[in-house]
Design a protein around this motif. Sequence first.
Motif, short mmCIF file in Angstrom:
data_model
loop_
_atom_site.label_atom_id
_atom_site.label_comp_id
_atom_site.label_asym_id
_atom_site.label_seq_id
_atom_site.Cartn_x
_atom_site.Cartn_y
_atom_site.Cartn_z
N ARG A 1 0.86 -1.18 0.00
CA ARG A 1 0.00 0.00 0.00
C ARG A 1 0.90 1.24 0.00
O ARG A 1 2.11 1.13 0.22
CB ARG A 1 -0.93 -0.01 1.22
CG ARG A 1 -0.20 0.13 2.55
CD ARG A 1 -1.21 0.39 3.67
NE ARG A 1 -1.91 1.65 3.44
CZ ARG A 1 -3.00 2.01 4.13
NH1 ARG A 1 -3.52 1.20 5.03
NH2 ARG A 1 -3.57 3.17 3.91
N PRO A 2 0.32 2.42 -0.25
CA PRO A 2 1.16 3.62 -0.26
C PRO A 2 1.90 3.82 1.06
O PRO A 2 1.43 3.38 2.12
CB PRO A 2 0.14 4.73 -0.51
CG PRO A 2 -1.00 4.07 -1.21
CD PRO A 2 -1.07 2.69 -0.62
N VAL B 1 -5.43 10.81 -1.94
CA VAL B 1 -4.22 10.55 -2.71
C VAL B 1 -3.26 9.72 -1.87
O VAL B 1 -3.15 9.92 -0.65
CB VAL B 1 -3.54 11.88 -3.14
CG1 VAL B 1 -3.10 12.71 -1.95
CG2 VAL B 1 -2.36 11.62 -4.07
N GLY B 2 -2.60 8.77 -2.52
CA GLY B 2 -1.57 7.98 -1.85
C GLY B 2 -0.22 8.24 -2.47
O GLY B 2 -0.11 8.53 -3.67
N PHE B 3 0.82 8.14 -1.64
CA PHE B 3 2.19 8.36 -2.10
C PHE B 3 2.90 7.00 -2.12
O PHE B 3 3.16 6.42 -1.07
CB PHE B 3 2.91 9.34 -1.19
CG PHE B 3 2.21 10.67 -1.10
CD1 PHE B 3 2.09 11.48 -2.21
CD2 PHE B 3 1.63 11.09 0.10
CE1 PHE B 3 1.43 12.70 -2.14
CE2 PHE B 3 0.98 12.31 0.19
CZ PHE B 3 0.87 13.11 -0.94
N PRO B 4 3.19 6.47 -3.31
CA PRO B 4 3.71 5.10 -3.43
C PRO B 4 5.05 4.92 -2.71
O PRO B 4 5.91 5.80 -2.72
CB PRO B 4 3.89 4.92 -4.96
CG PRO B 4 2.97 5.93 -5.57
CD PRO B 4 2.98 7.09 -4.63
N ALA B 5 5.20 3.77 -2.10
CA ALA B 5 6.44 3.44 -1.41
C ALA B 5 7.58 3.29 -2.42
O ALA B 5 7.38 2.80 -3.53
CB ALA B 5 6.27 2.16 -0.61
N GLY B 6 8.76 3.74 -2.03
CA GLY B 6 9.93 3.61 -2.89
C GLY B 6 9.92 4.53 -4.08
O GLY B 6 10.63 4.26 -5.07
N ASP C 1 0.40 1.46 7.55
CA ASP C 1 -0.90 0.92 7.94
C ASP C 1 -1.51 1.64 9.15
O ASP C 1 -2.53 1.19 9.68
CB ASP C 1 -0.76 -0.57 8.27
CG ASP C 1 -0.39 -1.39 7.05
OD1 ASP C 1 -0.90 -1.08 5.96
OD2 ASP C 1 0.38 -2.35 7.19
N THR C 2 -0.90 2.73 9.56
CA THR C 2 -1.34 3.42 10.76
C THR C 2 -2.15 4.67 10.41
O THR C 2 -1.65 5.57 9.73
CB THR C 2 -0.14 3.83 11.63
OG1 THR C 2 0.62 2.66 11.97
CG2 THR C 2 -0.60 4.51 12.90
N GLU C 3 -3.39 4.70 10.86
CA GLU C 3 -4.22 5.90 10.69
C GLU C 3 -3.86 6.90 11.78
O GLU C 3 -3.92 6.59 12.98
CB GLU C 3 -5.70 5.54 10.77
CG GLU C 3 -6.62 6.71 10.47
CD GLU C 3 -8.08 6.33 10.53
OE1 GLU C 3 -8.89 7.18 10.94
OE2 GLU C 3 -8.41 5.17 10.19
N LEU C 4 -3.49 8.10 11.39
CA LEU C 4 -2.92 9.06 12.34
C LEU C 4 -3.92 9.50 13.39
O LEU C 4 -3.54 9.79 14.53
CB LEU C 4 -2.37 10.27 11.58
CG LEU C 4 -1.30 9.97 10.53
CD1 LEU C 4 -0.69 11.26 9.99
CD2 LEU C 4 -0.20 9.07 11.09
#
Length: 252
Positions: free
Chosen positions: A8-9, A35-40, A75-78
């Motif tokens: 996941r992002p 919007v998600g920011f892709p890992a790597g 995976d953590t919702e702030l």
Amino acid sequence: MTTLTTTRPAAGVTGAVKVYGSGDTAVRALDGVSVGFPAGRFTAIMGPSGSGKSTLMHCAAGLDTLSSGTAFIGDTELSTLDDRRLTLLRRDHVGFVFQAFNLIPTLTVAENITLPLDLAGTKGSPEWIDALIDVVGLRDRLHHRPAELSGGQQQRVAVARAFAGRPDIVFADEPTGNLDSRAGAEVLDLLGDAVRRTNRTVVMVTHDPVAAAHADEVVFLADGRLVDRMQAPTADKVLDRMKALDTKGAPS
């Protein structure tokens, strides 16, 4: 605390709304952004002045809270974290690079780089720090203080400090804003190199199409809304898109 994964992002927001003030003076800085920011990957956030790009970064990084919607890192919702747990998440998983270098003038380059680790009471990985010093090209400046460095060199220290704790994601807010074009290009190359060589994630807010062209992808905001995403950007393509946003505003 959950470790980031590539399924996941690395970070992002869903249905993000941020309102400053109330009543007739209320300002809707974010208006339902998802919007998600892709890992790597290296992602740039762009938009006209007042588009909400800095607000988006601050909320995604846990530096500010949303009025509604969700923000997550890994995976953590702030919103599920209290202040202490949020501080620990930022310390262990997030790095920051700002326009102002924010170096401690009385500390050496080496001491500035390891400052977050020292404050956390950990030495980190000596091998990682040693490799990082070579990546940013500062081995011959380790015993200098910030006043003895150029602006570009100071920002290199700030980049090394951001990566020192091996964070999963680094947020950079106008990191070349105080640099000339040559020093700025070196810092942007450094950020891209750090993504490729360490498999970390960088999210950068910028107003400069040339800076955005160093990213893998550009996210465009206008009037607090997500209006476009551009893969493999070039400075000319980004400039054309920004001109369209400036003249037409956000599409309905």
